[in-house]
Design an enzyme around this catalytic site. Structure first.
Site, mmCIF file in Angstrom:
data_model
loop_
_atom_site.group_PDB
_atom_site.id
_atom_site.type_symbol
_atom_site.label_atom_id
_atom_site.label_comp_id
_atom_site.label_asym_id
_atom_site.label_seq_id
_atom_site.Cartn_x
_atom_site.Cartn_y
_atom_site.Cartn_z
ATOM 1 C CE LYS A 261 0.200 5.406 -1.872
ATOM 2 N NZ LYS A 261 -0.833 4.913 -2.709
ATOM 3 C CG HIS B 100 -5.818 -2.492 0.441
ATOM 4 N ND1 HIS B 100 -5.075 -2.150 -0.654
ATOM 5 C CD2 HIS B 100 -5.264 -1.824 1.496
ATOM 6 C CE1 HIS B 100 -4.129 -1.298 -0.296
ATOM 7 N NE2 HIS B 100 -4.223 -1.095 1.006
ATOM 8 C CD1 TRP C 278 -7.610 3.388 -2.171
ATOM 9 C CD2 TRP C 278 -9.223 4.515 -3.228
ATOM 10 N NE1 TRP C 278 -7.535 4.701 -1.774
ATOM 11 C CE2 TRP C 278 -8.515 5.415 -2.407
ATOM 12 C CE3 TRP C 278 -10.289 5.007 -3.999
ATOM 13 C CZ2 TRP C 278 -8.825 6.777 -2.325
ATOM 14 C CZ3 TRP C 278 -10.592 6.368 -3.915
ATOM 15 C CH2 TRP C 278 -9.863 7.226 -3.090
ATOM 16 C CB SER D 21 -0.930 -0.075 1.205
ATOM 17 O OG SER D 21 -2.096 0.617 0.923
HETATM 18 C C1 GTR Z 1 -5.347 4.658 1.514
HETATM 19 C C2 GTR Z 1 -4.707 5.558 0.507
HETATM 20 C C3 GTR Z 1 -3.934 4.735 -0.458
HETATM 21 C C4 GTR Z 1 -3.175 3.568 0.153
HETATM 22 C C5 GTR Z 1 -3.725 3.077 1.480
HETATM 23 C C6 GTR Z 1 -2.789 2.406 2.454
HETATM 24 O O1 GTR Z 1 -6.176 5.306 2.373
HETATM 25 O O2 GTR Z 1 -5.700 6.270 -0.144
HETATM 26 O O3 GTR Z 1 -3.128 5.566 -1.263
HETATM 27 O O4 GTR Z 1 -1.830 3.777 0.194
HETATM 28 O O5 GTR Z 1 -4.297 4.075 2.224
HETATM 29 O O6 GTR Z 1 -1.622 2.746 2.566
HETATM 30 O O7 GTR Z 1 -3.283 1.529 3.169
#
Ligand code: GTR
Length: 395
Positions: free
Chosen positions: A238, A375, A325, A234
């Site tokens: 990045k 996720h 997402w 997540s």
């Molecule tokens: C979310 C965010 C994402 C993603 C995620 C995470 O809220 O919008 O970009 O990185 O968090 O890190 O769990």
């Protein structure tokens, strides 16, 4: 354009609705040889990402390492734990980075190592009392996660049983994940005359910390430093991708469900947008990036250029089908658009015309994996990561 000439204001950048050509310089000239990529385009792209998105980072500082080996073995006798303190000697006063290193036992030849960037403390990865609790003083007591709470996600047992080492550090040691000004490592590197000397967002800071971990791993005789893989999930996926792009010592990079500002295109109407991410998490980026919120088509790059900066090293984007997402389909297009650079550097890139089916791992150095579900990081993800690493580390 020389790499040091001033870069245009965001408002002066042309609108480019399509993904920019990774092999075309900002001045329009084309790159057609490996030498030109290395000498011209690679440094230009690194600078563009630093300037317009992630921020500039300081040069590697002098470090000192303190290594303690836990007296008892871990994981039912199958692992040895090393607790490594990475001290930044200069500038003074920077809090240390605590690294957990888990190695297969009995020790074999130097092992390849997965480095994971973790969310909630090294003590959450293993239910082993030898791992000290996260020290991060900015964490509220109620936000502290329990010992072993993330053990299922990280699958350390599976990694060790497969003959790999595992190392991990907690983001909060170096920069807490919130936008309180003055927190974290950045203030030690700024000066009174230039308070925003680097203006590095959290993603760049965490990526820079991963490189300090590599600095240590290169000195550890139990580690095969030519086979270091970096993994993040997540937002930390990045950061892993940024680290892989900026640090060629990272031999293999895995971004799990990293989405916008990671593996997903900024020019997309699917999933999280540049507007949403810069509003929700401004501290992940430098001050320039939010200027693209209304018009991401002004970006002089897209995330395929970040993927291309990893070339020719193996890179895996892993996703979950219900995690729209993070834009799993867009991420496949990003790999496809990075492929010309892999080919220029003599690699095959993405060995697949269409997105692999659920549970299938694509075979090229630009790897793609999609599983069922939502996720999260799971044991199934780790078995794909291990397969990918086995293939590219030729084990
Ligand atoms: C979310 C965010 C994402 C993603 C995620 C995470 O809220 O919008 O970009 O990185 O968090 O890190 O769990």
């Amino acid at each position: 354009m020389s790499t040091r000439s001033p870069l245009p204001d965001v408002s002066e950048l042309p609108l480019r609705p399509e993904l920019p050509d990774p092999l075309q310089m900002l001045d329009g000239s084309r790159i057609s040889t490996r030498e030109d990529w290395v000498a011209r385009r690679q440094p230009e792209l690194l600078r563009l990402f630093e300037h317009y998105m992630y921020g500039y980072a300081p040069a590697p500082p002098p470090l000192e390492f303190r290594v303690e080996t836990a007296p008892a073995s871990a994981l039912q006798g199958n692992a040895t734990l090393k607790l490594v303190t990475i001290e930044i000697i200069e500038p003074e006063g920077v809090p240390p980075l605590e690294l957990l290193l888990v190695l297969p036992r009995p020790a074999q030849a130097p092992v390849p190592v997965f480095v994971g960037i973790n969310f909630a403390g090294n003590h959450t990865l293993l239910a082993d009392p030898a791992v000290p609790e996260a020290r991060c003083h900015q964490l509220e007591a109620h936000a502290r996660a329990a010992r072993g709470a993330a053990a299922g996600a990280w699958s350390v047992e599976q990694i060790i049983a497969h003959g790999y080492g595992f190392a991990s550090f907690h983001t909060c040691d170096i920069k807490p994940d919130r936008s309180h000004p003055g927190e974290g490592i950045a203030r030690y590197f700024s000066t009174r005359a230039q308070p925003d000397l680097y203006d590095w967002g959290a993603l760049r800071v965490w990526a820079w910390a991963a490189s300090r971990v590599v600095d240590y791993l290169e000195t550890d005789p139990d580690v095969d430093a030519r086979r270091i893989a970096l993994v993040g999930h997540s937002r930390l996926g990045k950061a892993a991708l940024v680290a892989g792009a900026f640090d060629p010592r990272i031999a293999l990079t895995i971004a799990l469900q990293s989405g916008c500002a990671g593996a997903a295109p900024s020019r997309s109407s699917v999933g999280e947008s540049v507007r949403q991410i810069t509003r929700g998490f401004p501290h992940w980026f430098n001050a320039e990036f939010e200027k693209f919120a209304a018009e991401p088509a002004r970006l002089p790059f897209d995330q395929h250029c970040l993927a291309a900066l990893v070339a020719p090293r193996p890179l895996l984007f892993a996703n979950a089908i219900e995690d729209s997402w993070a834009n799993p389909v867009g991420q496949f297009e990003v790999l496809r658009a990075a492929e010309p650079v892999y080919r220029l550097l003599g690699k095959s890139g993405l060995e697949s015309e269409r997105m692999p089916g659920v549970g299938e791992l694509s075979s090229g150095p630009l790897g793609y994996f999609l599983r069922a579900g939502t996720h999260s990081m799971t044991a199934e993800d780790w078995s794909a990561f291990l397969r990918f690493a086995d293939r590219h580390f030729r084990r």
